[in-house]
Design a protein around this motif. Structure first.
Motif, short mmCIF file in Angstrom:
data_model
loop_
_atom_site.label_atom_id
_atom_site.label_comp_id
_atom_site.label_asym_id
_atom_site.label_seq_id
_atom_site.Cartn_x
_atom_site.Cartn_y
_atom_site.Cartn_z
N ILE A 344 0.84 -1.20 0.00
CA ILE A 344 0.00 0.00 0.00
C ILE A 344 0.88 1.25 0.00
O ILE A 344 0.56 2.24 -0.68
N ALA A 345 2.01 1.22 0.72
CA ALA A 345 2.93 2.36 0.71
C ALA A 345 3.42 2.64 -0.71
O ALA A 345 3.67 3.79 -1.09
N HIS A 346 3.54 1.60 -1.50
CA HIS A 346 3.98 1.76 -2.90
C HIS A 346 2.97 2.55 -3.74
O HIS A 346 3.33 3.03 -4.82
N GLN A 347 1.73 2.67 -3.27
CA GLN A 347 0.80 3.51 -4.01
C GLN A 347 1.33 4.93 -4.11
O GLN A 347 1.08 5.63 -5.11
N TRP A 348 2.06 5.37 -3.10
CA TRP A 348 2.69 6.70 -3.12
C TRP A 348 4.06 6.63 -3.78
O TRP A 348 4.38 7.43 -4.64
N TRP A 349 4.89 5.65 -3.35
CA TRP A 349 6.28 5.57 -3.81
C TRP A 349 6.43 4.48 -4.86
O TRP A 349 6.74 3.35 -4.56
N CYS A 350 6.13 4.85 -6.08
CA CYS A 350 6.24 4.00 -7.27
C CYS A 350 5.05 4.25 -8.17
O CYS A 350 5.21 4.58 -9.34
N CYS A 351 3.83 4.12 -7.63
CA CYS A 351 2.64 4.26 -8.47
C CYS A 351 2.29 5.72 -8.73
O CYS A 351 2.03 6.11 -9.86
N LEU A 352 2.28 6.55 -7.69
CA LEU A 352 2.01 7.97 -7.88
C LEU A 352 3.30 8.73 -8.16
O LEU A 352 3.43 9.38 -9.20
N VAL A 353 4.26 8.67 -7.25
CA VAL A 353 5.58 9.21 -7.53
C VAL A 353 6.39 8.09 -8.17
O VAL A 353 6.81 7.15 -7.50
N GLY A 354 6.58 8.17 -9.45
CA GLY A 354 7.30 7.11 -10.15
C GLY A 354 8.81 7.28 -10.04
O GLY A 354 9.31 8.32 -9.61
N ASN A 355 9.52 6.26 -10.41
CA ASN A 355 10.98 6.31 -10.49
C ASN A 355 11.43 5.19 -11.43
O ASN A 355 10.64 4.34 -11.82
N ASP A 356 12.68 5.23 -11.79
CA ASP A 356 13.26 4.17 -12.62
C ASP A 356 13.54 2.98 -11.71
O ASP A 356 14.55 2.95 -11.00
N GLN A 357 12.66 2.00 -11.72
CA GLN A 357 12.80 0.85 -10.82
C GLN A 357 13.93 -0.09 -11.23
O GLN A 357 14.29 -0.98 -10.46
N ILE A 358 14.45 0.10 -12.42
CA ILE A 358 15.56 -0.73 -12.88
C ILE A 358 16.89 -0.17 -12.40
O ILE A 358 17.74 -0.91 -11.88
N ARG A 359 17.09 1.13 -12.52
CA ARG A 359 18.36 1.74 -12.16
C ARG A 359 18.36 2.40 -10.79
O ARG A 359 19.43 2.63 -10.22
N ASN A 360 17.19 2.71 -10.26
CA ASN A 360 17.11 3.37 -8.94
C ASN A 360 16.02 2.75 -8.09
O ASN A 360 15.14 3.45 -7.57
#
Length: 501
Positions: A344-360
């Protein structure tokens, strides 16, 4: 589902979709900045049906592409994530230690086939990438920056019998990244990112888009999805579901013949729990609802109307998708609680605030781990000792580094390596989850809780619906602190910190 029935329903559904348009779909979604952003996004419209006998989901995807790359494009490229499940794929989907959990009924394989591609007319598509992982679509006419074009793709995805993101198990059918997904365009490099699958981590980088998904299942199934249910119709033993999701990075569907459903609302958001073996579902729903409220109050309001928490046949602890999280069935109680809150925390950190999940990957995984610990610290009634968990994390990391030091002279504690550059999955987990979580906890100690939480709010408000960079994260924390934290944060990220105390 008989194929003749599937074809008939799909034909009828396409006609309905054409006649209905998207007005009902868009009217069903909420969030002011979600609506505003959605007006300038590409849109996936998919009409699909699931063949329960063959374990195949077939569909036609109409992709309305808005070019915001800053340059004219003569082609589009799409990830074909299902091809990682092919028998002749270059990578193993899971590590050897997880093989038995993933392939409970023996090895099984899947993949995706492309029947045709149109861009106003048939175009000569090709399959490329390093592992047949990219669909290359030449455009009939170049599309300039700010202009639109439409691509139609007919596809069929065969599911493997695997407890994984994509596949079917004994209880659930997991449909994630089951259709062609546009590759993110890297403006600096002037090319599409075509990273192949990796057996650990989350090998994805995705922009936000709009989704209008209609999917037909045999009516024995209960269907959970990452969007608003706009309509459902039943005919000939099958049910067609129409979903809408605006301004999201992905669209996942989990279906089961065994699901029970519980729901609860908080601050105008409905939390739906789909479960089949959870021994305390009311407690799980209470936990999920509390986590959603805590994160909304602490980071910024959750902008969507629903969030689905779905018990799944899955070999990992859980997996996040916009508006839907998977939680692995059969985990022991503490791990299950942690998985629910972490995803559920990922709803903010990844889903809403995205990032390069491969390199960062450290950016979202470390923040999700920190956020999970912070939630349990603020909510001791759920029975997890947050201080004890943080102390154990530091001890475990130091123990891992000690053991690693006995085998390797060059211990690399950097968190900015790409997936595939870590020695193994264990090192990846310690760096991107544990060490990153500790870094954020140390930052809270340095900055003070008030300024630290202010930094998280600023990071969320500044970078939501974008793909955030490490530099933007550092700036948010530096601005909130009132002093430059670049050296502090990059010291951790690049592995130059002195110690983890």
């Amino acid at each position: 589902m008989k194929k003749t029935i599937l074809k008939r329903i799909l034909s009828f559904a396409v006609l309905v979709a054409i006649l209905a348009g998207c007005s009902v779909c868009f009217a069903g979604c909420n969030g002011d900045y979600i609506k505003k952003t959605s007006k300038d996004l590409s849109t996936y419209t998919i009409e699909a049906g699931y063949d329960d006998d063959a374990h195949v989901i077939s569909g036609v995807m109409t992709f309305d592409f808005l070019n915001d790359t800053g340059r004219e494009l003569s082609e589009l490229r799409f990830h074909l994530y299902p091809n990682a499940y092919r028998k002749d794929a270059n990578i193993n989907l899971v590590s050897a230690s997880k093989g038995a959990r993933a392939y409970k009924n023996g090895y099984s394989y899947g993949g995706i086939t492309i029947d045709y591609v149109k861009n106003g007319e048939d175009v000569p598509f090709s399959i490329g990438g390093v592992d047949s992982n990219v669909l290359i679509v030449p455009l009939s006419k170049g599309v300039k920056d700010g202009q639109k074009t439409q691509v139609e793709i007919s596809f069929g995805t065969t599911l493997a019998n695997i407890w994984h993101r994509l596949g079917y198990g004994d209880n659930t059918v997991n449909l994630t990244d089951w259709f062609p997904v546009l590759c993110v365009y890297d403006g600096q490099k002037g090319e599409f990112l075509q990273d192949p699958y990796c057996h650990y981590g989350d090998p994805f980088v995705m922009n936000v888009a709009n989704y209008r998904i209609s999917v037909t299942f045999p009516d024995e199934y209960v269907v959970a999805a990452g969007g608003d249910l706009v309509n459902s119709t039943t005919a000939d033993g099958c049910t067609r579901y129409e979903f809408c999701a605006l301004s999201v990075r992905d669209f996942a569907i989990i279906a089961s013949k065994n699901f029970e459903v519980l729901s609860e609302s908080t601050d105008g958001v409905t939390v739906n729990l789909y479960y089949f073996a959870d021994k305390a579902p009311n407690d799980t729903l209470k936990l999920a609802t509390a986590a959603l409220k805590y994160f909304s109050d602490t980071f910024g309001g959750y902008p969507y109307a629903t969030l689905s928490v779905v018990e799944s046949d899955f070999c990992e602890g859980g997996m996040e998708y916009p508006r839907l999280v998977m939680v692995t069935s059969g985990l022991e109680e503490k791990s299950y609680k942690n998985a629910v809150v972490h995803e559920i925390a990922h709803q903010w950190w990844c889903c809403l605030v995205g990032n390069d999940q491969i390199r960062n990957a450290w950016m979202d995984e470390g923040l999700a781990e920190y956020s999970t610990n912070a939630f349990f610290g603020a909510n001791p009634a759920f029975g997890i000792d947050a201080k004890g968990e943080m102390a154990a994390a530091k001890a475990n990391l130091n123990g891992f580094l000690d053991i690693t030091g006995n085998y390797f002279k060059d211990i690399d504690t950097s968190m900015c390596r790409a997936l595939g550059e870590y020695r193994n999955e264990t090192e990846y987990a310690y760096m991107c989850y544990v060490k990153s979580m500790i870094m954020f906890d140390d930052l809270k100690t340095l900055m003070g809780k008030t300024k630290f939480n202010r930094a998280l709010k600023k990071y969320f408000e500044t970078c939501r619906l974008t793909i955030a960079t490490p530099e933007q994260l550092v700036k948010s924390f530096s601005d909130a602190y009132g002093s430059d934290l670049t050296k502090v944060i990059t010291g951790y990220v690049e592995g130059k910190e002195n110690t983890i105390a």
